[in-house]
Design a protein around this motif. Structure first.
Motif, short mmCIF file in Angstrom:
data_model
loop_
_atom_site.label_atom_id
_atom_site.label_comp_id
_atom_site.label_asym_id
_atom_site.label_seq_id
_atom_site.Cartn_x
_atom_site.Cartn_y
_atom_site.Cartn_z
N ALA A 75 0.84 -1.34 -0.01
CA ALA A 75 -0.01 0.05 -0.05
C ALA A 75 0.79 1.27 0.03
O ALA A 75 0.55 2.41 -0.84
CB ALA A 75 -0.99 0.16 1.25
N VAL A 101 -5.75 -2.35 -0.19
CA VAL A 101 -4.33 -1.56 -0.54
C VAL A 101 -4.71 -0.07 -0.96
O VAL A 101 -4.01 0.68 -0.52
CB VAL A 101 -3.56 -2.69 -1.36
CG1 VAL A 101 -2.65 -1.88 -2.25
CG2 VAL A 101 -3.04 -3.94 -0.70
N THR A 102 -5.53 -0.11 -2.03
CA THR A 102 -5.74 0.96 -2.71
C THR A 102 -6.45 2.08 -1.95
O THR A 102 -6.23 3.28 -2.02
CB THR A 102 -6.52 0.75 -3.97
OG1 THR A 102 -5.75 -0.29 -4.75
CG2 THR A 102 -6.61 2.03 -4.79
N TYR A 104 -6.08 2.39 1.35
CA TYR A 104 -4.91 2.87 1.89
C TYR A 104 -4.13 3.94 1.44
O TYR A 104 -3.86 5.10 1.93
CB TYR A 104 -4.20 1.85 2.68
CG TYR A 104 -3.23 2.26 3.76
CD1 TYR A 104 -3.56 2.33 5.35
CD2 TYR A 104 -1.88 2.48 3.28
CE1 TYR A 104 -2.44 2.72 5.95
CE2 TYR A 104 -0.89 3.01 4.31
CZ TYR A 104 -1.21 3.24 5.45
OH TYR A 104 -0.15 3.52 6.56
N ALA A 105 -3.71 3.57 0.16
CA ALA A 105 -2.92 4.39 -0.41
C ALA A 105 -3.59 5.62 -0.96
O ALA A 105 -2.93 6.70 -1.01
CB ALA A 105 -2.34 3.33 -1.91
N SER A 130 -9.20 -0.36 5.98
CA SER A 130 -8.17 -1.22 5.25
C SER A 130 -7.60 -2.35 6.24
O SER A 130 -7.04 -2.10 7.27
CB SER A 130 -7.40 -0.63 4.46
OG SER A 130 -7.73 0.29 3.53
#
Length: 353
Positions: A75, A101-102, A104-105, A130
């Motif tokens: 992430a 993951v996305t 969080y990113a 997440s």
């Protein structure tokens, strides 16, 4: 007169239907999402790569980012790769790990997220949380709710059926989680958010009592909507309480104690919920959960997940340590290993196993 209500974080678009992805470029052109078509798309190595081939020509302003796994490191790596590129939004195109993951990113770089779920494995598709693997096992991280959510039933049907079954177990476990929340209110005075509880309970009941099966569009819509409502319920309460109780503590214990052998999240939560309902004396509700789980092909005993009774006892005993400070039927009863074993024997007899 002041408006004495509260604003609820929720997506501006929820599109659940067959062929929903046929309108993806139009959705991303929505001025609330992207004004110039400059977007980042995070994809998995499986279904995501196939969909990239399908949509690359339609999305000329998109940059594509393969995501290797569901870790906090992955992430952070994705966030660093997107930083400074002036995207309008980021799209998560894949299953639960890719979306987590996305989410969080996107939060890390301050971008709105469009979640395009290619399977229905758990309620993270629309939640403000997440769940990512880290050096200590697995952690939950607060993030904004997706700005838009798309579930194309044609894509869902192409995914392995075990993902749908996992989502069923996760949705049904809401009912055990709400019972734990209400128990904590009675015993400790913990405040229950009535709206969040109502949404999570409605989601769980709708899936529990729907007569359809995993290949039925009407059932898949009900499951999708239930997972969305579960995510919004968590946004309302500000934590995972509406959808996470003893059921999830037991699932997290399996993940931590047996990481190489753990079953799917929803399978573990479904079994955990049925057993937790039995522990609180709600035998009728536990029996109905077992009946529904069996009908959809989910495990209702540890042996059906590949674990022994002793391993199940170990997981239930360890479960409260996975969520310090959370009060559920497990903390309330504080059973010894022998008492857990006896309770499981009673549960197994009650369900005819």
């Amino acid at each position: 007169m002041p408006v004495l209500t509260r604003l609820i974080p929720s997506p501006v678009v929820v599109d659940i239907r067959g062929g929903a992805l046929d309108d993806l470029s139009a959705l991303l052109a929505d001025q609330r999402i992207s004004s110039n078509g400059k977007i980042a798309v995070a994809i998995s190595g499986g279904s995501g790569l196939k969909l990239r081939d399908r949509f690359a020509a339609e999305l000329p302003g998109a940059d594509w980012y393969p995501v290797a796994g569901g870790t906090i490191d992955e992430a952070v790596k994705l966030a660093d790769a997107m930083r400074g590129k002036r995207y309008d939004a980021v799209v998560a195109l894949g299953g639960g790990k890719i979306i987590d993951v996305t989410k969080y990113a996107a939060a890390r770089v301050g971008l709105p997220l469009v979640a395009i779920a290619t399977n229905l494995s758990h309620d993270g598709i629309c939640s403000p949380i997440s769940t990512l693997d880290n050096d200590n096992g697995r952690g939950s991280y607060g993030v904004p709710t997706p700005i838009a959510l798309v579930v194309d039933l044609d894509v869902i049907r192409d995914a392995p059926v075990r993902y749908v079954r996992s989502g069923i177990g996760d949705a049904i476990s809401n009912l055990s989680a709400i019972a734990d929340w209400e128990l904590s209110h009675r015993e400790n005075g913990e405040k229950v958010d009535g709206l969040a509880a109502a949404m999570a309970r409605s989601a769980g009941e709708a899936v529990l009592r729907h007569p359809g099966g995993v290949g039925d569009d009407d059932f898949l819509v009900t499951l999708s909507e239930g997972l969305v409502m579960s995510g919004i319920a968590m946004s309302i309460s500000g934590d995972s309480r509406p959808s996470s109780g003893a059921c999830h503590e037991i699932s997290h214990a399996f993940d931590l104690l047996f990481p190489a052998r753990a079953a799917s999240h929803g399978e573990q939560c479904g079994l955990g919920a049925a057993f937790a309902m039995h522990l609180r004396g709600a035998r009728g509700e536990s029996g109905l959960m077992v009946e529904t789980l069996r009908r959809h092909g989910l495990p209702v005993t540890p042996q059906e997940m590949g674990f022994t009774v002793d391993e199940f006892v170990r997981a239930v005993s360890f479960a409260p340590q996975t969520r310090p400070g959370r009060f559920t039927i497990l903390e309330h009863l504080d059973l010894s290993d022998d008492e857990i074993r006896d309770a499981y024997a009673d549960y197994a007899q009650a369900i005819g196993s």
